[in-house]
Design a protein around this motif. Structure first.
Motif, mmCIF file in Angstrom:
data_model
loop_
_atom_site.group_PDB
_atom_site.id
_atom_site.type_symbol
_atom_site.label_atom_id
_atom_site.label_comp_id
_atom_site.label_asym_id
_atom_site.label_seq_id
_atom_site.Cartn_x
_atom_site.Cartn_y
_atom_site.Cartn_z
ATOM 1 N N LEU A 1 8.336 -9.252 2.199
ATOM 2 C CA LEU A 1 8.236 -8.797 3.039
ATOM 3 C C LEU A 1 7.222 -8.378 4.463
ATOM 4 C CD1 LEU A 1 8.082 -5.251 2.700
ATOM 5 C CD2 LEU A 1 6.361 -5.707 1.968
ATOM 6 N N ASP A 2 6.398 -9.134 4.355
ATOM 7 C CA ASP A 2 5.938 -9.141 5.660
ATOM 8 C C ASP A 2 5.982 -10.244 6.987
ATOM 9 O OD1 ASP A 2 4.916 -6.898 4.885
ATOM 10 O OD2 ASP A 2 2.933 -7.978 3.776
ATOM 11 N N ARG B 1 0.635 -1.336 -0.079
ATOM 12 C CA ARG B 1 -0.276 0.503 -0.067
ATOM 13 C C ARG B 1 0.992 0.868 0.452
ATOM 14 N NH1 ARG B 1 -4.336 1.586 4.466
ATOM 15 N NH2 ARG B 1 -6.011 2.807 3.335
ATOM 16 N N GLN C 1 22.762 3.390 1.514
ATOM 17 C CA GLN C 1 22.360 3.587 2.823
ATOM 18 C C GLN C 1 21.366 3.004 3.212
ATOM 19 O OE1 GLN C 1 20.885 7.132 2.101
ATOM 20 N NE2 GLN C 1 22.449 8.927 2.896
ATOM 21 N N TYR C 2 20.079 2.790 2.254
ATOM 22 C CA TYR C 2 19.247 2.166 2.432
ATOM 23 C C TYR C 2 18.974 0.030 2.467
ATOM 24 C CZ TYR C 2 16.480 6.049 2.488
ATOM 25 O OH TYR C 2 15.289 7.275 3.218
ATOM 26 N N SER C 3 20.180 -0.047 2.527
ATOM 27 C CA SER C 3 20.382 -1.485 2.012
ATOM 28 C C SER C 3 20.115 -2.570 1.073
ATOM 29 C CB SER C 3 20.373 -2.279 4.054
ATOM 30 O OG SER C 3 20.667 -1.953 4.811
ATOM 31 N N TYR C 4 20.324 -1.713 -0.189
ATOM 32 C CA TYR C 4 19.964 -2.583 -1.641
ATOM 33 C C TYR C 4 20.830 -4.129 -1.581
ATOM 34 C CZ TYR C 4 15.974 -0.284 -2.802
ATOM 35 O OH TYR C 4 14.842 0.534 -2.988
ATOM 36 N N TRP D 1 13.981 -3.875 2.814
ATOM 37 C CA TRP D 1 14.939 -2.682 2.881
ATOM 38 C C TRP D 1 14.131 -2.028 1.530
ATOM 39 C CZ3 TRP D 1 17.863 -2.243 6.573
ATOM 40 C CH2 TRP D 1 17.938 -2.832 8.002
ATOM 41 N N TYR E 1 11.825 -2.360 -0.681
ATOM 42 C CA TYR E 1 10.836 -1.471 -0.410
ATOM 43 C C TYR E 1 10.383 0.041 0.367
ATOM 44 C CZ TYR E 1 4.846 -0.888 -0.278
ATOM 45 O OH TYR E 1 3.958 -0.651 0.012
ATOM 46 N N GLN E 2 11.403 -0.030 0.991
ATOM 47 C CA GLN E 2 11.719 1.324 2.320
ATOM 48 C C GLN E 2 12.289 2.045 0.910
ATOM 49 O OE1 GLN E 2 14.427 0.295 5.406
ATOM 50 N NE2 GLN E 2 13.728 2.912 5.835
ATOM 51 N N SER F 1 5.943 10.557 0.078
ATOM 52 C CA SER F 1 4.108 9.518 -0.324
ATOM 53 C C SER F 1 5.332 8.113 0.716
ATOM 54 C CB SER F 1 4.661 8.558 -1.584
ATOM 55 O OG SER F 1 6.205 8.102 -1.284
ATOM 56 N N TYR F 2 4.625 7.963 1.178
ATOM 57 C CA TYR F 2 5.074 6.711 1.952
ATOM 58 C C TYR F 2 3.970 5.380 2.215
ATOM 59 C CZ TYR F 2 0.524 7.268 4.979
ATOM 60 O OH TYR F 2 -0.824 7.223 5.703
ATOM 61 N N CYS F 3 4.551 4.007 2.528
ATOM 62 C CA CYS F 3 4.677 2.936 1.927
ATOM 63 C C CYS F 3 3.796 2.034 3.421
ATOM 64 C CB CYS F 3 5.979 2.441 1.354
ATOM 65 S SG CYS F 3 7.107 2.254 -0.226
ATOM 66 N N GLU F 4 2.679 1.635 2.966
ATOM 67 C CA GLU F 4 2.887 0.741 4.340
ATOM 68 C C GLU F 4 2.832 -0.535 3.902
ATOM 69 O OE1 GLU F 4 0.827 0.622 7.149
ATOM 70 O OE2 GLU F 4 0.725 2.927 7.631
ATOM 71 N N MET F 5 3.574 -1.597 5.239
ATOM 72 C CA MET F 5 3.139 -2.717 4.860
ATOM 73 C C MET F 5 2.527 -3.731 6.011
ATOM 74 S SD MET F 5 7.481 -3.269 5.572
ATOM 75 C CE MET F 5 7.258 -4.084 6.055
#
Lengths: 416, 171, 188
Positions: free
Chosen positions: A414-415, A49, A238-241, A383, A385-386, A62-66
């Motif tokens: 992810l979840d 989401r 930074q985002y640990s991709y 990571w 998705y973030q 924007s922000y993401c929901e999981m």
């Protein structure tokens, strides 16, 4: 009308005396609005989401929901025996469940100090790479569908079905395989497995070339993807991709090469790396990785020899079926083995493998006994998705769909 | 409708005609959340091809579709969303519940997972399997078509109740 | 036969390859953070696969940024951030698994946290630590000091309890009738 005309002046005074200030960045009067995408939107791959504030078509923030698929696998890991947990690892990244199985088996074997025989390692490598090919085919196919290229997807999907035929022969299931066991495999590969795998590799190579011709040079595809939603090397760190998404940005990490497990040291393969980290590069890295994976599979199939698939270690050895069915002791042992599980010595290990999306790791803390004290699963998708929110900032909402598809966020991983 | 409230010859024939039409042109709304969603995609793709059975037009809008395929886990966080989507679909609507997770929670009997979507919405067809193979999806679709032809779905029952209620009110 | 047994096909070569380097790195750390460093566990001696460094709550961010930037260390990749419930005082351990993309080796940093204590956030070192810390908060109830957006992440915002604590039951769920609302304030 007055409203629209006056927006450029910065504020509007209505006859009622109310004064509304306008943002000079606003393209048209009051064009900012918030859209909610998902969790059931077709482009959000199931259960993601995203809430975005748009200025016209441009995403301002924007922000993401999981958490819409949260199945409590970490909690279950503390409540199930090590053996029972194998089935839960299937459902992490369900496009490449064989690879999750292998990663989990390696994690527990590391904690117990078990070494598996040669044939087992080769089979594990073959199934891992088949799973990687399937995952990448699905990823680039769905990415193309999201951006409007449906027939491309069907090419890949057919080849994927062919791979599932092989996997079904191997373990009887298509998606949720549960193929590995701690210290071995569920069963040996069937007769003629190497031959079939090699035939599939040859076929997939030609199909991949066709797919490559169909899409990579395609003008529309390039216009939609080249230079769109880039994520550079610093941001990746930074985002640990990890995995293909990091390699698309020039961050040259591949655990198969950097921290060799299984027999990856003994086979030859290249690690494709791109520079820009845009949607196109993420696609291209995956296409080239499929080629490398096919090379690895062919090498493994050549070097695989007949032999045992089970480790000599008595602690984890599942009794053979004829012993179980024909002797009393075998039956009792089988019952004890599956009901109470085996003890894993105290200790902790962080076992990372290069899964199709990146670094998949099981951080298991054992305090002795048949159940883990802590079963942490590090899925790469969390990571990735973030990073979506910073990635799509300032891009059009249509580019978000391409970016999300190319990053390949899998809800199960992810979840967890 | 005859005076005593029973369905007359003509209306039953028309209903049967409608049901025949409906069963052969189901418009699915794929609600795929996890593993079953991937198998559902396989079913919709060329190798298995669900469109052979008339369920070809996949619509992601609940207003335009009449078959809700719940494929995958429904967590407690997702459950209200599913309920909203179901409520938004217009009658007659059918629900296919694919896989162990959606049917009963499956192997996930935990704090975050809804133990069966039938606690939230009525279900017409349950598909076994974790996940069901594409053949399972096709079998489920054929079963649902038979059920529609027999007039035994939840929508039929709801309609019958409605008719009975209105005939009682008018008499 | 436990994690100390080295298996070549399963990461057993790491200690041969990096063992000396780890010793030197740990000696440097001991010299720099002497008072704030707790136990230091070394693979092969303790039951672990990578070195574990315990650090005090006050110095954790300093240690992490030192490990990230110092030449010779360069653990610039936050592989994982999680916690464990130890069921004894202090109750929680926050675990940072670091990976060096330069030297390709790993190290693990741990912080002991008792219930109610707040861990300084690592978002300033790695922006990507944001969600991992939210997850630790959601699952264990460990709060992070200075975190920009400490909300629940996996569970619904109306959920009560912290599921991965050992005293939380596996079963028994909470049902909500309304979907989780969107919060436009988060977009500013």
């Amino acid at each position: 009308m007055q409203n629209i005309k006056d927006t450029k002046l910065g504020s509007t005074e209505f006859p009622s005396g109310i004064r509304v200030d306008h943002d000079p960045d606003d393209l048209w009067g009051d064009s900012r609005f918030v859209v909610n995408i998902g969790p059931t939107h077709p482009a959000m791959h199931g259960a993601l989401r995203m809430v975005a504030k748009l200025n016209g078509e441009t995403i301002e923030s924007s922000y993401c929901e999981m958490g819409y698929t949260h199945r409590a696998k970490e909690k279950l890991g503390e409540n199930r025996t090590y053996h029972q947990f194998i089935v839960y690892t299937d459902r992490l990244n369900y496009c490449s469940s064989l690879m999750n199985n292998v990663g989990y088996a390696l994690a527990v074997e590391k904690l117990m100090g078990i070494e598996v025989p040669e044939r087992c390692v080769w089979i594990r490598m073959i199934v891992s790479e088949i799973a990687r090919v399937i995952d990448h085919l699905v990823c680039i196919g769905i990415n193309a569908v999201d951006l409007g290229a449906f027939s491309y997807f069907l090419y890949g999907y057919h080849q994927r079905e062919e791979a599932y035929t092989i996997i079904e022969k191997l373990c009887g299931a298509r998606l949720t395989t549960s193929y590995t066991r701690i210290g071995g495999l569920m069963q040996d590969a069937p007769e003629g497995f190497e031959r079939e795998v090699k035939a599939w590799v040859a076929k997939t190579r030609t199909v991949l070339d066709e797919m490559d011709r169909l899409l990579t040079g395609n003008k529309i595809w390039q216009m939609r993807t080249v230079g769109v939603t880039p994520f550079n090397k610093e941001q990746c760190l930074q985002y640990s991709y990890s995995g293909p998404n990091a390699r698309a940005a020039g961050l040259d990490i591949d655990l198969r090469r950097d921290q060799p497990y299984l027999y990856y040291k003994n086979v030859e393969f290249d690690v494709p790396v791109c520079q820009n980290g845009d949607t196109f590069d993420r696609y291209l890295v995956r296409v080239h990785e499929i080629r490398q994976s096919l090379n690895i599979i062919a090498q493994c199939a050549d070097r695989m020899k007949k032999g045992p698939i089970w480790s000599e270690d008595k602690r984890v050895r599942i009794p053979d079926k004829d012993v179980v069915h024909n002797t009393m002791e075998g039956l009792i042992y089988h019952f004890k083995f599956f009901m109470t599980g085996f003890d894993v010595p105290a200790g902790e290990a962080y076992t990372a493998i290069e899964a199709s999306n990146g670094e998949l790791a099981f951080y298991i803390v054992s305090k002795g006994g048949p159940k883990a004290h802590r079963m942490r699963i590090r899925g790469p998708s969390v990571w990735h998705y973030q990073g979506i929110s910073p990635m799509v900032k300032g891009w059009k909402i249509a580019d978000l769909i391409g970016a999300l598809g190319s990053v390949n966020v899998i809800a199960g991983e992810l979840d967890r | 409708m005859s005076k005593d409230g029973s369905a007359s010859f003509f209306t039953t024939k028309v209903d049967a005609l409608f049901d025949w039409g409906r069963k052969n042109s189901l418009w699915p709304l794929p609600y795929g959340t996890s593993c079953c969603g991937i198998e559902m995609m396989s079913t919709l793709c060329s190798d298995y091809d669900m469109s052979r059975f008339g369920a070809e037009v996949v619509r992601f809008s609940p207003r335009q579709s009449d078959l809700l395929i719940v494929a995958g886990i429904i967590t407690t966080k997702m459950a209200p969303v599913l309920k909203t989507v179901y409520d938004q679909m217009s009658d007659p609507k059918y629900v296919m519940c694919a896989g162990a997770c959606a049917s009963s929670g499956g192997i996930f009997n935990v704090y975050s997972v809804l133990q069966g979507i039938d606690t939230m919405i009525p279900v017409d067809i349950y598909l076994p399997g974790c996940p069901p193979a594409p053949e399972g999806f096709l079998h489920g679709l054929l079963q649902l078509q038979e059920k529609i032809a027999r007039g035994e779905t939840h929508s039929h029952r709801k309609l019958a109740e409605h008719k009975r209620g209105s005939s009682l009110a008018s008499s | 036969m436990d994690v100390r047994t080295l298996i070549p096909t399963n990461g057993g070569e790491a200690i041969k390859k990096f063992g000396e380097g780890w010793r030197k790195q740990l000696a440097t750390l001991q010299a720099k953070f002497s008072g704030d460093l707790g136990n230091v566990l070394f693979p092969g001696e303790a039951a672990t696969d990578f070195p574990i460094v315990y650090v005090s709550l006050a110095k954790v961010i300093e240690l992490l940024s030192f490990l990230k930037t110092e030449p010779g260390f360069e653990y610039d990749f936050l592989a994982d951030l999680t916690a464990t419930d130890e069921e004894q005082a202090p109750r929680f351990e926050v675990v940072y698994n670091l990976f060096s993309t330069v030297h390709k080796n790993r190290i693990r940093v741990k912080v002991k946290v008792s219930e109610g204590e707040e861990v300084p956030t690592a978002v300033s070192v790695w922006p990507g630590a944001n969600w991992a810390e939210r997850e630790v908060y959601d699952m264990f109830g460990v709060k992070f000091l200075g975190h920009p957006d400490l909300r629940r992440i996996l569970m619904d915002y109306r959920f009560e309890g912290h599921p991965l604590r050992k005293d939380f039951p596996l079963r028994g769920y909470q049902i909500f009738t309304e979907p989780q609302v969107i919060d436009p304030k988060l977009l500013d």
